[in-house]
Motif scaffolding. Sequence first.
Motif, mmCIF file in Angstrom:
data_model
loop_
_atom_site.group_PDB
_atom_site.id
_atom_site.type_symbol
_atom_site.label_atom_id
_atom_site.label_comp_id
_atom_site.label_asym_id
_atom_site.label_seq_id
_atom_site.Cartn_x
_atom_site.Cartn_y
_atom_site.Cartn_z
ATOM 1 N N GLU A 107 0.707 -1.286 0.119
ATOM 2 C CA GLU A 107 -0.165 0.119 0.122
ATOM 3 C C GLU A 107 0.908 1.238 0.025
ATOM 4 N N TRP A 108 1.924 1.244 0.775
ATOM 5 C CA TRP A 108 2.769 2.450 1.008
ATOM 6 C C TRP A 108 3.548 2.645 -0.497
ATOM 7 N N ALA A 109 3.863 1.566 -1.143
ATOM 8 C CA ALA A 109 4.365 1.580 -2.656
ATOM 9 C C ALA A 109 3.483 2.325 -3.639
ATOM 10 N N SER A 110 2.092 1.952 -3.450
ATOM 11 C CA SER A 110 1.100 2.420 -4.347
ATOM 12 C C SER A 110 0.727 3.808 -4.047
ATOM 13 N N ILE A 111 1.015 4.296 -2.732
ATOM 14 C CA ILE A 111 0.509 5.583 -2.358
ATOM 15 C C ILE A 111 1.763 6.420 -2.740
ATOM 16 N N ILE A 112 3.125 6.133 -2.592
ATOM 17 C CA ILE A 112 4.149 6.931 -3.125
ATOM 18 C C ILE A 112 4.382 7.044 -4.582
ATOM 19 N N TYR A 113 4.044 5.823 -5.336
ATOM 20 C CA TYR A 113 4.349 5.886 -6.671
ATOM 21 C C TYR A 113 3.138 6.648 -7.280
ATOM 22 N N ASP A 114 1.781 6.607 -6.730
ATOM 23 C CA ASP A 114 0.629 7.644 -7.019
ATOM 24 C C ASP A 114 0.896 9.005 -6.915
ATOM 25 N N LEU A 157 8.232 -1.245 -5.563
ATOM 26 C CA LEU A 157 8.309 -0.655 -6.579
ATOM 27 C C LEU A 157 9.320 -0.905 -7.746
ATOM 28 N N GLU A 158 10.522 -1.376 -6.920
ATOM 29 C CA GLU A 158 11.582 -1.836 -7.882
ATOM 30 C C GLU A 158 11.500 -3.190 -8.451
ATOM 31 N N ASN A 159 10.720 -4.177 -7.437
ATOM 32 C CA ASN A 159 10.161 -5.490 -7.955
ATOM 33 C C ASN A 159 9.402 -5.242 -9.194
ATOM 34 N N GLU A 160 8.321 -4.323 -9.158
ATOM 35 C CA GLU A 160 7.360 -4.104 -10.104
ATOM 36 C C GLU A 160 7.808 -3.332 -11.312
ATOM 37 N N ARG A 161 9.378 -3.030 -11.053
ATOM 38 C CA ARG A 161 9.854 -2.285 -12.237
ATOM 39 C C ARG A 161 9.487 -0.743 -12.659
ATOM 40 N N ASP A 170 27.030 9.044 -1.878
ATOM 41 C CA ASP A 170 26.625 10.408 -1.944
ATOM 42 C C ASP A 170 25.141 11.006 -2.366
ATOM 43 N N ILE A 171 24.353 9.715 -2.766
ATOM 44 C CA ILE A 171 23.003 9.994 -2.893
ATOM 45 C C ILE A 171 22.491 9.019 -2.890
ATOM 46 N N GLN A 172 21.345 9.045 -1.861
ATOM 47 C CA GLN A 172 20.032 8.030 -1.406
ATOM 48 C C GLN A 172 19.046 8.371 -2.106
ATOM 49 N N GLY A 173 18.527 7.666 -2.840
ATOM 50 C CA GLY A 173 17.361 7.788 -3.600
ATOM 51 C C GLY A 173 16.541 6.992 -4.397
ATOM 52 N N ALA A 174 15.753 7.267 -5.288
ATOM 53 C CA ALA A 174 15.268 6.369 -6.504
ATOM 54 C C ALA A 174 14.922 7.092 -7.593
ATOM 55 N N LYS A 175 14.948 6.401 -8.849
ATOM 56 C CA LYS A 175 14.750 6.755 -10.157
ATOM 57 C C LYS A 175 13.328 6.309 -10.516
ATOM 58 N N PHE A 176 12.460 6.661 -10.482
ATOM 59 C CA PHE A 176 10.987 6.558 -10.996
ATOM 60 C C PHE A 176 10.842 6.270 -12.384
ATOM 61 N N PHE A 177 10.002 5.324 -12.905
ATOM 62 C CA PHE A 177 9.687 5.163 -14.203
ATOM 63 C C PHE A 177 8.254 5.214 -14.490
#
Length: 177
Positions: A107-114, A157-161, A170-177
């Motif tokens: 649910e968190w993953a979906s909320i963040i991605y939305d 989200l990473e597992n869902e690509r 030096d950087i902690q984050g994510a690239k979203f597709f």
Amino acid sequence: MPEVDIEWPWQYNFPPFFTLQPHPETRAKQVTAWKSLILNYCEKTKTYTIDVRETNQNPLFNNTTINRKLEQDVIISILSELQKSGNAAPVDKSKNRWEIYWHTLEEWASIIYDSICDRGMQNTVVTFYELTQGDDVTDLIFFGMNQDVLIKALRVLENERKCELILEDDIQGAKFF
């Protein structure tokens, strides 16, 4: 603990609520009430981890008004029930520290991605700080999210690509597709 005005359910002021009940039906209702109370309390106070060894200081498990507290072994058994529904996970083998997910990681993953999609931030790199502490997320439900919980949600989200985690020094984050 953050200072938040909590509206406790009636059971919280009922002394037997703090003693595991022997009758199976009563116990099942009691455990369900505790699970709901834990999730609601953690959401309201934005508590992401509970250390069972420190529950004497936590008003969630220690009602000083009626001089009752929930025993640590009972807390662990209730947290284990929350684990079955994806709402908690032990952080250590001894099950003293637990992460609490008032939304499951999915649910968190979906909320963040939305939120990323709503803000048109696909194909961009977003730091963990920007995602959970930035000025443009102060009104979002995941503002202030614990970084360990955030990483676990992003791994979904990473597992869902839908994103790629960046865990460099030096950087902690994510690239979203």
